[in-house]
Design a protein around this motif. Sequence first.
Motif, short mmCIF file in Angstrom:
data_model
loop_
_atom_site.label_atom_id
_atom_site.label_comp_id
_atom_site.label_asym_id
_atom_site.label_seq_id
_atom_site.Cartn_x
_atom_site.Cartn_y
_atom_site.Cartn_z
N TYR A 1 0.85 -1.20 0.00
CA TYR A 1 0.00 0.00 0.00
C TYR A 1 0.88 1.24 0.00
O TYR A 1 1.91 1.29 0.68
CB TYR A 1 -0.91 0.00 1.23
CG TYR A 1 -1.67 1.29 1.46
CD1 TYR A 1 -2.60 1.74 0.53
CD2 TYR A 1 -1.47 2.05 2.61
CE1 TYR A 1 -3.31 2.91 0.73
CE2 TYR A 1 -2.18 3.22 2.83
CZ TYR A 1 -3.10 3.65 1.88
OH TYR A 1 -3.80 4.82 2.09
N GLU B 1 0.20 5.13 0.70
CA GLU B 1 -0.81 6.10 1.10
C GLU B 1 -0.66 7.45 0.41
O GLU B 1 -1.59 8.26 0.41
CB GLU B 1 -0.75 6.31 2.62
CG GLU B 1 0.57 6.88 3.11
CD GLU B 1 0.57 7.09 4.61
OE1 GLU B 1 -0.53 7.06 5.18
OE2 GLU B 1 1.65 7.27 5.20
N ASN C 1 -4.34 6.41 -3.67
CA ASN C 1 -4.16 5.50 -2.53
C ASN C 1 -4.20 4.04 -2.97
O ASN C 1 -4.90 3.21 -2.39
CB ASN C 1 -5.21 5.75 -1.45
CG ASN C 1 -5.18 7.17 -0.93
OD1 ASN C 1 -6.10 7.94 -1.18
ND2 ASN C 1 -4.12 7.52 -0.23
N TYR D 1 -11.92 8.43 0.75
CA TYR D 1 -12.23 8.53 2.18
C TYR D 1 -11.98 9.96 2.65
O TYR D 1 -11.26 10.72 1.99
CB TYR D 1 -11.39 7.54 2.99
CG TYR D 1 -9.91 7.85 3.00
CD1 TYR D 1 -9.32 8.53 4.06
CD2 TYR D 1 -9.09 7.47 1.94
CE1 TYR D 1 -7.96 8.82 4.06
CE2 TYR D 1 -7.74 7.75 1.92
CZ TYR D 1 -7.18 8.43 3.00
OH TYR D 1 -5.85 8.73 2.99
N THR E 1 -8.20 7.67 9.73
CA THR E 1 -6.97 6.89 9.75
C THR E 1 -7.27 5.50 9.22
O THR E 1 -8.22 4.85 9.67
CB THR E 1 -6.40 6.79 11.18
OG1 THR E 1 -6.11 8.10 11.66
CG2 THR E 1 -5.15 5.94 11.21
N LEU E 2 -6.45 5.03 8.26
CA LEU E 2 -6.73 3.77 7.59
C LEU E 2 -5.84 2.65 8.13
O LEU E 2 -4.64 2.85 8.39
CB LEU E 2 -6.51 3.90 6.09
CG LEU E 2 -7.34 4.95 5.36
CD1 LEU E 2 -7.04 4.92 3.87
CD2 LEU E 2 -8.83 4.74 5.61
N PHE F 1 -5.24 -1.67 7.25
CA PHE F 1 -5.56 -2.68 6.25
C PHE F 1 -5.29 -4.08 6.79
O PHE F 1 -4.52 -4.28 7.73
CB PHE F 1 -4.74 -2.46 4.97
CG PHE F 1 -5.10 -1.21 4.22
CD1 PHE F 1 -6.12 -1.23 3.28
CD2 PHE F 1 -4.44 -0.02 4.47
CE1 PHE F 1 -6.46 -0.08 2.59
CE2 PHE F 1 -4.76 1.13 3.79
CZ PHE F 1 -5.78 1.10 2.84
N ARG G 1 -10.28 -2.99 4.65
CA ARG G 1 -9.89 -1.62 5.02
C ARG G 1 -10.77 -1.14 6.17
O ARG G 1 -12.00 -1.16 6.07
CB ARG G 1 -10.01 -0.66 3.84
CG ARG G 1 -9.47 0.73 4.17
CD ARG G 1 -9.55 1.68 2.99
NE ARG G 1 -10.90 2.20 2.78
CZ ARG G 1 -11.19 3.20 1.95
NH1 ARG G 1 -10.24 3.77 1.24
NH2 ARG G 1 -12.44 3.62 1.82
N ALA H 1 -11.45 2.20 8.62
CA ALA H 1 -11.22 3.65 8.66
C ALA H 1 -11.70 4.18 10.00
O ALA H 1 -12.89 4.07 10.35
CB ALA H 1 -11.96 4.34 7.52
N SER I 1 -1.87 1.76 13.07
CA SER I 1 -1.52 1.52 11.67
C SER I 1 -0.16 0.86 11.50
O SER I 1 0.11 0.23 10.48
CB SER I 1 -1.56 2.84 10.88
OG SER I 1 -0.68 3.79 11.47
#
Length: 436
Positions: free
Chosen positions: A174, A176, A181, A201, A206-207, A209, A224, A226, A264
């Motif tokens: 990934y 960001e 994204n 989003y 804040t993501l 995964f 995902r 969030a 994260s």
Amino acid sequence: MVATVLASSFLRQRRSSSSSLSPPSSSPTFPTAVPPVKREVHFVSIPISYQLPPSLHKSKMAKYLPPELIINILSMLPSKSLLRFRSVCKSWHSLISSPEFSPTHFHNFNKFNSRNLVRCCLWTEKREVYTVHHDDQHLTLDAPIDFPFNLLRDEYGTIFFTLIACCKGVVCLYNERSPKNEILLWNPSIRRKVTLTPPSYRPELTLVFGFGYCENSNDYKVVRLAYDRSNLIDRPEVEIYTVKTAVWKPIGFPQDSPCYHILSDCSQVFFNGSIHWLATDLGVSHCSILTMDMSTNLFGEIQLPEYLVNYSSMGVTLTVVGDSLGVIYSNRCTVVGSSTYKIWVMKEYKKPTSWTLIYDVHYPDTDLGRPLKLRHNEDLVTESRRCNLSIYNREAGCYTVDGCCSKGVKLWSISIDKYEECLTLLDVESAGNNEE
């Protein structure tokens, strides 16, 4: 070796003569210069529901070998060889490309080819390096892997990918800061990739995964979550992507569950059909393991060992030790140079009372570094303070793994995971950039 000789021999015979291959009058002969196989080999039995391609029964190779044996032979070959052998004949192309063959090959090949995938981020050279290592005592280098993706740059420097997870031969990455994204699913053994564009989003989110595999549907999934930074007690928004459908689908987070927040930068582990994250319940300030079943898309919770319940997630790492879910705790004092490592394994899955402490070592004068994994022989693999991949054996001491870059590597830049070959993404029908 036998499989390669048979396949190569057939390919040479097919190309060497323009006339049709007639069956020999006596029993067929095959190359004899094949070293004896000293180990006992157990193939995956072909299930009754496995539909052999009709053309396989009519192929020229079928005159010498039964189709079931052809399948077992081909399933022992490396993925790169199978890509070439798809051009041998239509029946082999149909067989190797079939979805039924993929799990058979995955099991048969990887069962006797245990290896590790090591990733290093070279900050000075502005590139990522991936290498494959045998699962022997010294993690001997097998081969480097070309990393085909370009790294982005901004005013602060190079932007490296975030490694979400490696699962059944596919690497999930990934970035960001990419324009959309983007998420990349990469199969390094056959050099295929798929680029995913997740839904947009809000910037205040804040993501986090996750990446796993569903045995029931034989499909990979990307999850995902969030979180709203301004509302720490709110549940996350959850979306899940399946490779076969190529669709993002929102799913609900259980309202009766504690408000777990996943950091994260915390590790995730795919084990026993579920994704596992380290999470913190902000309401009572304790850590736990948040799970998501890939078959049902349902969330669950597993309590950490009692020793770790009131610790923060810093210094705690999820892992897999043998056939068990594991947790690594490290307490390092870089100033003094001391370090302590404790490792638990869950003897019975989802039974917190079965957590068992199997590794408890204190080094008063040595900082072994950031723990990465505990091997089957109880050797501890770490990223040392000098940014080397190191192995610590209680009797032999410490030694550095050869073939891993250390020059230009910063702390928290090395990872190691299980490397498995597969045929996933072999013929993904998507954008034209799926094949590298």
